[in-house]
Design an enzyme around this catalytic site. Structure first.
Site, PDB file in Angstrom:
ATOM      1  N   CYS A  93       0.704  -1.333  -0.165  1.00 46.90           N
ATOM      2  CA  CYS A  93      -0.035  -0.037  -0.265  1.00 46.90           C
ATOM      3  C   CYS A  93       0.590   1.386   0.183  1.00 46.90           C
ATOM      4  CB  CYS A  93      -0.733  -0.166   0.939  1.00 46.90           C
ATOM      5  SG  CYS A  93      -2.216   0.941   0.759  1.00 46.90           S
ATOM      6  N   HIS A 203      -3.923  -5.095  -0.420  1.00 48.43           N
ATOM      7  CA  HIS A 203      -3.549  -5.397   1.017  1.00 48.43           C
ATOM      8  C   HIS A 203      -3.498  -6.735   0.634  1.00 48.43           C
ATOM      9  CE1 HIS A 203      -2.956  -1.697   3.730  1.00 48.43           C
ATOM     10  NE2 HIS A 203      -4.286  -1.548   2.705  1.00 48.43           N
ATOM     11  N   GLU A 205      -2.443  -8.944   2.895  1.00 47.33           N
ATOM     12  CA  GLU A 205      -3.077  -9.664   4.684  1.00 47.33           C
ATOM     13  C   GLU A 205      -4.382  -9.586   4.610  1.00 47.33           C
ATOM     14  OE1 GLU A 205      -2.838  -5.037   4.824  1.00 47.33           O
ATOM     15  OE2 GLU A 205      -2.007  -6.366   3.696  1.00 47.33           O
TER      16      GLU A 205
END
Length: 222
Positions: A93, A203, A205
């Protein structure tokens, strides 16, 4: 999809440091990397960050503020030193955005790490921020997206991006960076693989099984 557990010939899990400089979802990154098979530590300790198999630089918030926080933690120097020695670094990001030359937010210009030429500017779209799931267009030889379907979706939350890729190599012995694109209004850079330096605008994650596979792909290169 279950992510494979990457390890070296000795079976040792790869050590990944999530660099904690105050601007990132470090706990989410820690959990996702552990799911992908890494031995993870959240720290800003210089020696640990330098000696890890991989360094992950997250980023949430304004470009200028992230750069200030990174410099205060000596993260700019650590990233530069690791890359000078061919040691893997991954940005996520705003952690990707600060790898470019500069960022412009609300008419405020700030210098980035200048690992790649380019300017991070406002998204050119009717709806901003770009928040939610989107597909990407990865090059066919991508290592980062290996094993993922073309319609795999990743989670984005951002109002700024790089809309032009300007770095070119005229040395036939140096591989061209692999640049992945996505579109929200106008195409923008969604990921880059460039030697030891990889990064994603989205992202991983927060991107479920697709994000876990992507992180596994990175860890397997460490």
């Amino acid at each position: 999809m279950t992510a494979a557990v990457p390890a070296g010939a000795t079976g040792r899990a790869k050590k990944v440091v999530v660099f904690d400089y105050g601007f990132g979802n470090v706990r989410s990154a820690e959990r996702a990397l552990a799911r992908a098979g890494a031995d993870v530590e959240i720290t800003r300790d210089y020696d640990k960050a330098m000696n890890a198999d991989g360094l992950l630089v997250p980023g949430v918030g304004a470009f200028a503020a992230c750069m200030e926080g990174l410099k205060a933690a000596r993260g700019d120097w650590i990233v530069d030193r690791r890359l000078s020695g061919g040691r893997p670094v991954m940005g996520i990001c705003v952690g990707m955005q600060i790898l470019f030359s500069r960022g412009i937010e609300h008419d405020v210009e700030a210098e980035g790490l200048d690992e790649w030429p380019g300017t991070v500017g406002p998204l050119e779209a009717d709806v901003v921020p770009h928040m939610g799931w989107n597909t990407v267009e990865a090059p066919p030889d991508s290592q980062l997206f290996a094993g993922l379907d073309a319609d795999a979706r990743f989670y984005f939350v951002h109002s700024y991006a790089v809309h032009e890729w300007t770095q070119e190599s005229h040395n036939p012995l140096i591989a061209e960076p692999r640049v992945t694109w996505s579109t929200h209004g106008k195409p923008f850079v969604a990921a880059v693989e460039n030697g030891a330096l990889w990064a994603t605008q989205f992202h991983p994650e927060k991107s479920g099984d697709a994000g876990a596979q992507l992180l596994t792909n990175w860890i397997e290169t460490l």
